[in-house]
Design an enzyme around this catalytic site. Structure first.
Site, PDB file in Angstrom:
ATOM      1  N   HIS A 111      12.814  -2.798   1.869  1.00 52.67           N
ATOM      2  CA  HIS A 111      12.228  -1.428   2.133  1.00 52.67           C
ATOM      3  C   HIS A 111      13.033  -0.300   1.454  1.00 52.67           C
ATOM      4  O   HIS A 111      14.296  -0.578   1.600  1.00 52.67           O
ATOM      5  CB  HIS A 111      12.177  -1.350   3.457  1.00 52.67           C
ATOM      6  CG  HIS A 111      11.154  -2.539   4.034  1.00 52.67           C
ATOM      7  ND1 HIS A 111       9.937  -2.244   4.218  1.00 52.67           N
ATOM      8  CD2 HIS A 111      11.419  -3.424   4.830  1.00 52.67           C
ATOM      9  CE1 HIS A 111       9.247  -3.549   4.788  1.00 52.67           C
ATOM     10  NE2 HIS A 111      10.192  -4.298   5.402  1.00 52.67           N
TER      11      HIS A 111
ATOM     12  N   PRO B 271       0.695  -1.208  -0.028  1.00 56.06           N
ATOM     13  CA  PRO B 271       0.174  -0.118  -0.016  1.00 56.06           C
ATOM     14  C   PRO B 271       0.793   1.466   0.061  1.00 56.06           C
ATOM     15  O   PRO B 271       1.891   1.426   0.587  1.00 56.06           O
ATOM     16  CB  PRO B 271      -0.646  -0.114   1.308  1.00 56.06           C
ATOM     17  CG  PRO B 271      -0.107  -1.037   2.035  1.00 56.06           C
ATOM     18  CD  PRO B 271       0.586  -2.072   1.129  1.00 56.06           C
ATOM     19  N   ASN B 272       0.392   2.229  -0.675  1.00 58.89           N
ATOM     20  CA  ASN B 272       0.873   3.621  -0.866  1.00 58.89           C
ATOM     21  C   ASN B 272       2.283   3.466  -1.603  1.00 58.89           C
ATOM     22  O   ASN B 272       2.811   4.607  -1.748  1.00 58.89           O
ATOM     23  CB  ASN B 272       0.965   4.207   0.595  1.00 58.89           C
ATOM     24  CG  ASN B 272      -0.289   4.353   1.369  1.00 58.89           C
ATOM     25  OD1 ASN B 272      -1.409   5.130   0.925  1.00 58.89           O
ATOM     26  ND2 ASN B 272      -0.417   4.000   2.524  1.00 58.89           N
TER      27      ASN B 272
ATOM     28  N   ARG C 272       5.083  11.086  -2.089  1.00 54.69           N
ATOM     29  CA  ARG C 272       4.764  11.111  -0.789  1.00 54.69           C
ATOM     30  C   ARG C 272       6.071  11.053   0.019  1.00 54.69           C
ATOM     31  O   ARG C 272       7.107  10.314  -0.153  1.00 54.69           O
ATOM     32  CB  ARG C 272       4.294   9.596  -0.582  1.00 54.69           C
ATOM     33  CG  ARG C 272       4.413   8.863   0.784  1.00 54.69           C
ATOM     34  CD  ARG C 272       4.110   7.419   0.895  1.00 54.69           C
ATOM     35  NE  ARG C 272       3.946   7.040   2.154  1.00 54.69           N
ATOM     36  CZ  ARG C 272       4.201   5.738   2.633  1.00 54.69           C
ATOM     37  NH1 ARG C 272       4.743   4.829   1.542  1.00 54.69           N
ATOM     38  NH2 ARG C 272       3.988   5.249   3.621  1.00 54.69           N
TER      39      ARG C 272
ATOM     40  N   ARG D 232      12.572   4.074  12.131  1.00 54.53           N
ATOM     41  CA  ARG D 232      11.554   5.010  12.341  1.00 54.53           C
ATOM     42  C   ARG D 232      10.582   4.575  13.587  1.00 54.53           C
ATOM     43  O   ARG D 232      11.269   4.210  14.570  1.00 54.53           O
ATOM     44  CB  ARG D 232      10.847   4.746  10.896  1.00 54.53           C
ATOM     45  CG  ARG D 232      11.646   4.978   9.714  1.00 54.53           C
ATOM     46  CD  ARG D 232      11.173   4.780   8.248  1.00 54.53           C
ATOM     47  NE  ARG D 232      10.043   5.837   8.485  1.00 54.53           N
ATOM     48  CZ  ARG D 232       9.136   5.790   7.513  1.00 54.53           C
ATOM     49  NH1 ARG D 232       9.152   4.835   6.616  1.00 54.53           N
ATOM     50  NH2 ARG D 232       8.116   6.602   7.476  1.00 54.53           N
TER      51      ARG D 232
ATOM     52  N   ASN E 232       7.986  -5.661  -1.066  1.00 57.21           N
ATOM     53  CA  ASN E 232       7.997  -4.498  -0.234  1.00 57.21           C
ATOM     54  C   ASN E 232       6.598  -4.399   0.193  1.00 57.21           C
ATOM     55  O   ASN E 232       5.690  -3.936  -0.444  1.00 57.21           O
ATOM     56  CB  ASN E 232       8.520  -3.306  -1.022  1.00 57.21           C
ATOM     57  CG  ASN E 232       8.358  -2.121   0.036  1.00 57.21           C
ATOM     58  OD1 ASN E 232       7.766  -2.266   0.941  1.00 57.21           O
ATOM     59  ND2 ASN E 232       8.796  -1.008  -0.518  1.00 57.21           N
TER      60      ASN E 232
ATOM     61  N   ALA F 196       3.347  -0.809   4.769  1.00 61.67           N
ATOM     62  CA  ALA F 196       2.732  -0.901   5.991  1.00 61.67           C
ATOM     63  C   ALA F 196       2.130  -2.419   6.571  1.00 61.67           C
ATOM     64  O   ALA F 196       2.168  -2.499   7.616  1.00 61.67           O
ATOM     65  CB  ALA F 196       1.530   0.002   5.969  1.00 61.67           C
TER      66      ALA F 196
ATOM     67  N   GLU G  90      12.655  -9.631   1.349  1.00 59.01           N
ATOM     68  CA  GLU G  90      12.034  -8.279   1.639  1.00 59.01           C
ATOM     69  C   GLU G  90      12.807  -7.263   1.584  1.00 59.01           C
ATOM     70  O   GLU G  90      13.870  -7.249   2.115  1.00 59.01           O
ATOM     71  CB  GLU G  90      11.625  -8.471   3.472  1.00 59.01           C
ATOM     72  CG  GLU G  90      11.088  -7.305   4.053  1.00 59.01           C
ATOM     73  CD  GLU G  90      10.904  -7.531   5.578  1.00 59.01           C
ATOM     74  OE1 GLU G  90      11.553  -8.592   6.168  1.00 59.01           O
ATOM     75  OE2 GLU G  90      10.103  -6.626   6.241  1.00 59.01           O
TER      76      GLU G  90
ATOM     77  N   TYR H  94      11.273   8.775   1.125  1.00 59.66           N
ATOM     78  CA  TYR H  94      11.260   7.621   0.222  1.00 59.66           C
ATOM     79  C   TYR H  94      11.811   8.029  -1.216  1.00 59.66           C
ATOM     80  O   TYR H  94      12.194   7.327  -2.377  1.00 59.66           O
ATOM     81  CB  TYR H  94      10.080   7.265  -0.246  1.00 59.66           C
ATOM     82  CG  TYR H  94       9.001   6.970   1.127  1.00 59.66           C
ATOM     83  CD1 TYR H  94       9.392   5.406   1.498  1.00 59.66           C
ATOM     84  CD2 TYR H  94       8.121   7.684   1.807  1.00 59.66           C
ATOM     85  CE1 TYR H  94       8.590   5.182   2.753  1.00 59.66           C
ATOM     86  CE2 TYR H  94       7.538   7.190   3.049  1.00 59.66           C
ATOM     87  CZ  TYR H  94       7.864   6.030   3.432  1.00 59.66           C
ATOM     88  OH  TYR H  94       7.148   5.507   4.421  1.00 59.66           O
TER      89      TYR H  94
END
Lengths: 155, 147
Positions: free
Chosen positions: B100, B9-10, B17, B107, B74, B77, B98, B22
């Protein structure tokens, strides 16, 4: 243009990757990892200083002194119960000092630490610190490629 | 090698964003880089993004059926919430990474738990948008069983 300088530091337990060690990896030795790191750095025109020390406080005090001398850093804190466990606070201080100078730094773990219960990644105040966990010796190669890309695009 | 790159998502908002976290690369430009790098090396990439958890689960199930060699995921969230994605990844026996863009462990505390990390071979985080391409470049040197 002078060559950028990369410092790779390896913590306790990594001097001996043999099966007798608690940290055992298939066919890996620290000298073979060092050799691969030297070859990859040479490909990117980077000078590399590859270090290992079972004494974390010695390793970190040398790192703190040398932060100004290097342009990028790879840190494998390792650690095993045979030697001292990871001093997260001391590593955090070193990482923050590096990121305050806007220099790239990547934490590399040979095995996937997230499959172990007792190991967590290092802490730092900047979320741009890289983390590579579980890619074996190739984690170092990936870290060097990423660091090189950052150095090149910052020029 | 057949490779699925699955984004959660996103991630479709990439480039606009919070670019300080990012970066300014768009998802489209990352997809193009991945596909080009893979095809040069003789691999095939399917690059996907969804804002829906169930769709991501179905893509992983599809990877099992299609005997896809590598999943780079990725989950964004959903990383921190989805036991369903964890279970699907557990059922997939190919090589899985995985990924990111930033380092979630550095964070907010709610991003420190990953349901994905223990179900994959490796975790790569914090290398920025270039991390995708770097991982694709590295695949031939990883211990991957190609179907």
């Amino acid at each position: 243009m002078s060559r950028s300088k990369l410092l790779i530091i390896n913590g306790p337990g990594l001097s001996d990757l043999s099966v007798e060690n608690e940290i055992a990896y298939d066919g890996l030795s620290l000298s073979s990892i060092e050799q691969k790191c030297i070859e990859t750095s040479e490909r990117f025109d980077l000078d590399v200083d590859f270090r290992q020390n079972d004494n974390v406080s010695e390793l970190l005090s040398a790192l703190i002194i040398d932060i100004n001398k290097f342009d990028a850093f790879i840190i494998n804190p390792a650690g095993s119960s045979k030697s001292s466990s990871i001093d997260y606070e001391a590593f955090s201080k070193a990482l923050n000092k590096i990121t305050n100078q806007s220099k790239p730094v990547v934490e590399v773990r040979i095995e996937n630490i997230f499959k172990q219960d007792d190991t967590k990644p290092l802490n730092a105040s900047d979320s741009g610190v890289g983390l590579i966990s579980g890619l074996g010796d190739q984690g170092y190669i990936l870290a060097i490629e990423s660091i090189n890309q950052k150095i090149v695009s910052n020029r | 090698m057949n490779i699925y790159v699955i984004n959660g998502p996103n991630i479709n908002l990439l480039g606009t964003r919070e670019p300080e976290i990012y970066g300014r690369d768009t998802l489209e430009s990352i997809a193009t880089t991945c596909i080009e790098k893979a095809s040069k090396a003789g691999h095939k990439v399917d690059f996907m993004q969804s804002n829906y958890e169930g769709e991501i689960v179905e893509w992983i199930q599809d990877a099992i059926i299609q005997k896809v060699d590598v999943i780079i995921i990725n989950a964004a969230a959903y990383t921190h919430t989805s036991i369903a994605i964890h279970d699907a990844l557990k059922s997939y026996s190919g090589y899985k990474v995985e990924l990111h863009i930033s380092n979630p462990h550095l964070r907010e505390t709610f991003r420190h738990i990953s349901f994905i990390s223990s179900a994959v071979n490796a975790v790569v985080a914090g290398l920025g948008p270039d991390g995708y391409g770097h991982v694709i470049d590295l695949l031939p040197d990883l211990p991957i069983k190609v179907n």
